[in-house]
Design a protein around this motif. Structure first.
Motif, PDB file in Angstrom:
ATOM      1  N   LEU A 145       0.824  -1.200   0.000  1.00  0.00           N
ATOM      2  CA  LEU A 145       0.000   0.000   0.000  1.00  0.00           C
ATOM      3  C   LEU A 145       0.863   1.257   0.000  1.00  0.00           C
ATOM      4  CD1 LEU A 145      -2.811  -0.955   2.553  1.00  0.00           C
ATOM      5  CD2 LEU A 145      -3.138  -0.374   0.139  1.00  0.00           C
ATOM      6  N   ALA A 146       1.960   1.231   0.748  1.00  0.00           N
ATOM      7  CA  ALA A 146       2.837   2.400   0.813  1.00  0.00           C
ATOM      8  C   ALA A 146       3.832   2.424  -0.336  1.00  0.00           C
ATOM      9  CB  ALA A 146       3.578   2.432   2.150  1.00  0.00           C
TER      10      ALA A 146
ATOM     11  N   ALA B  89       1.944   4.134  -3.510  1.00  0.00           N
ATOM     12  CA  ALA B  89       2.330   5.536  -3.302  1.00  0.00           C
ATOM     13  C   ALA B  89       3.813   5.797  -3.516  1.00  0.00           C
ATOM     14  CB  ALA B  89       1.931   5.975  -1.896  1.00  0.00           C
TER      15      ALA B  89
ATOM     16  N   THR C 126      -7.601  -2.993  -0.589  1.00  0.00           N
ATOM     17  CA  THR C 126      -6.595  -2.544  -1.554  1.00  0.00           C
ATOM     18  C   THR C 126      -7.216  -2.317  -2.920  1.00  0.00           C
ATOM     19  OG1 THR C 126      -4.887  -3.807  -0.357  1.00  0.00           O
ATOM     20  CG2 THR C 126      -4.360  -3.089  -2.593  1.00  0.00           C
TER      21      THR C 126
ATOM     22  N   LYS D 264      -7.245   1.236  -4.782  1.00  0.00           N
ATOM     23  CA  LYS D 264      -6.570   1.364  -6.077  1.00  0.00           C
ATOM     24  C   LYS D 264      -7.515   1.830  -7.176  1.00  0.00           C
ATOM     25  CE  LYS D 264      -3.299  -1.022  -9.083  1.00  0.00           C
ATOM     26  NZ  LYS D 264      -2.528  -2.278  -9.324  1.00  0.00           N
TER      27      LYS D 264
ATOM     28  N   LEU E 186      -2.584   8.537  -5.530  1.00  0.00           N
ATOM     29  CA  LEU E 186      -1.379   7.845  -5.068  1.00  0.00           C
ATOM     30  C   LEU E 186      -0.488   7.447  -6.240  1.00  0.00           C
ATOM     31  CD1 LEU E 186      -2.818   5.536  -2.242  1.00  0.00           C
ATOM     32  CD2 LEU E 186      -1.598   7.704  -1.994  1.00  0.00           C
TER      33      LEU E 186
ATOM     34  N   TYR F 144      -1.879  12.573   1.257  1.00  0.00           N
ATOM     35  CA  TYR F 144      -2.134  11.247   0.707  1.00  0.00           C
ATOM     36  C   TYR F 144      -0.989  10.280   0.994  1.00  0.00           C
ATOM     37  CZ  TYR F 144      -6.412  12.729  -1.520  1.00  0.00           C
ATOM     38  OH  TYR F 144      -7.694  13.169  -1.735  1.00  0.00           O
ATOM     39  N   LYS F 145       0.226  10.789   1.073  1.00  0.00           N
ATOM     40  CA  LYS F 145       1.343   9.926   1.472  1.00  0.00           C
ATOM     41  C   LYS F 145       1.180   9.463   2.918  1.00  0.00           C
ATOM     42  CE  LYS F 145       4.814  12.592   0.341  1.00  0.00           C
ATOM     43  NZ  LYS F 145       6.210  13.034   0.133  1.00  0.00           N
TER      44      LYS F 145
ATOM     45  N   ALA G 255      -1.472   6.728   2.959  1.00  0.00           N
ATOM     46  CA  ALA G 255      -0.935   5.446   2.491  1.00  0.00           C
ATOM     47  C   ALA G 255      -0.048   4.806   3.545  1.00  0.00           C
ATOM     48  CB  ALA G 255      -0.151   5.649   1.189  1.00  0.00           C
TER      49      ALA G 255
ATOM     50  N   SER H  48      -0.931   1.375   5.469  1.00  0.00           N
ATOM     51  CA  SER H  48       0.067   0.320   5.352  1.00  0.00           C
ATOM     52  C   SER H  48       0.466  -0.219   6.716  1.00  0.00           C
ATOM     53  CB  SER H  48       1.295   0.879   4.621  1.00  0.00           C
ATOM     54  OG  SER H  48       2.336  -0.068   4.563  1.00  0.00           O
TER      55      SER H  48
END
Length: 373
Positions: free
Chosen positions: A81-82, A86, A214, A218, A226, A246-247, A250, A254
């Protein structure tokens, strides 16, 4: 003279292979492939003893190995996810895995809290810790390899904290309390079972939930943002996307997901120790399945986890050295980086490209043969 156009279809096997591989690359294939994969996982434990050509999967895999494989598939899905969605490459997810592992055991033994609630609390703690790391890093513009080193440093801080604080069990760690310690009986409500198989289906259920989450992320606007941040963060910021927000989302999502994997690992194990759940090698166990399976893909972490488990177990049985698992991991990673940089799940796409070239070549040969006639 009869001419065959260059675009004439090739042999049926080539055309069928091209269609299948091209369909695999389409976005809507996820809606079929993901349910099919989980349907196979539902029946996999029952297929271990099925004999085919005089052998069975049971000689290589066991329910125990399947449980561990799914645990790290959950953790790898969290890391993906991270890093995959992203572009925030972390080498310190052991911190989140360890927090998730300790939370249900400590809360159950010290405060008689049900492990399911402890699992949720562990996920929240991991997400808060991730937000702290992210805010501190993004505030000072830490990116790329330096961000990976920062996450590793914060994971090491937790490792030495849990090793040296006796209240947290010290170096000897924690022994999983029996259900009676928090007023429960063996079963789903207690998150403890007398047999191994129920753990498999519980972890499979957790994996299904995080995989669906996820997919939802996505395919949403968040996933689009992302992806833009991953591909060109400066460009994303230039068009008005709040990249830091948004970071952080993520990274927190995560961490929460990776902590769920840690909780599953702790409730399945008899005991945990800091160096087992916070150790540097845990970071490899978390990130390698996603890299091997396919970074940024939905099923990459699951496929990569199974590939690593099967091949490392084959190597261990062939050589007879438990340490060979790490060697196998290194060899597999080299092969993936060199031959399939997009991961194992990119193989259908490579096959599609190869088949297209083959079919195109066959059509050209037909044209030349017709011209010669």
């Amino acid at each position: 003279m009869n001419r065959v156009p260059e675009s004439a279809p090739g042999p049926d096997p080539w055309r069928t292979a091209t269609r299948v591989a091209s369909w695999w690359q389409r976005r809507d294939s996820t809606l079929v492939v993901v349910p099919l994969a989980f349907a196979l996982l539902l029946v996999l434990p029952m297929a271990l003893d099925v004999s085919l050509f005089g052998t069975s999967l049971g000689w290589l895999l066991s329910v125990h190995l399947l449980v561990v494989t799914l645990v790290y598939a959950v953790a790898a899905t969290g890391w993906n996810l991270a890093a995959g969605l992203a572009g925030q490459f972390s080498f310190g997810h052991a911190a989140f895995f360890g927090l998730g592992a300790y939370a249900p055991l400590v809360l159950a033994r010290e405060f008689a809290v049900n492990p399911w609630l402890g699992t949720a609390i562990g996920g929240v703690l991991a997400a808060v810790y991730a937000l702290f790391i992210g805010v501190l890093s993004y505030r000072y513009g830490v990116q790329g390899s330096y961000f990976a080193l920062i996450t590793l440093a914060f994971a090491e801080v937790l490792l030495y904290a849990f090793v040296n604080v006796e209240r947290l069990g010290g170096a000897s760690g924690f022994v999983k309390p029996l259900p009676g310690a928090y007023g429960a009986e063996f079963g789903l409500a207690a998150f403890q079972f007398r047999d191994t198989l129920p753990y498999y289906y519980v972890v499979l259920g957790v994996l299904a939930v995080v995989t669906l989450a996820t997919v939802a992320i996505k395919r949403s606007r968040v996933g689009l943002y992302l992806a833009a941040i991953r591909d060109d963060e400066d460009g994303a910021a230039a068009v008005g996307i709040p990249t830091t927000r948004y970071k952080l989302f993520a990274l927190a999502a995560s961490a929460f997901t990776t902590a769920l994997a840690g909780s599953c690992f702790a409730m399945y194990s008899t005991s945990i120790r800091p160096r087992v759940v916070f150790g540097v090698l845990v970071n490899l166990d978390v990130l390698l399945p996603a890299v091997v399976g396919g970074l940024g893909t939905i099923l990459g972490p699951l496929v990569g986890s199974f590939v690593l488990t099967v091949l490392s177990e084959l190597g261990r049985q062939s050589v007879g050295l438990p340490e060979f698992q790490r060697v196998a991991y290194g060899v597999i990673l080299l092969v993936v980086v060199i031959w399939t940089p997009g991961g194992v799940t990119s193989l259908p796409g490579l096959v599609a490209d190869w088949v297209r070239e083959r079919t195109k070549g066959t059509g050209s040969e037909r044209v030349r043969e017709s011209e010669a006639d």
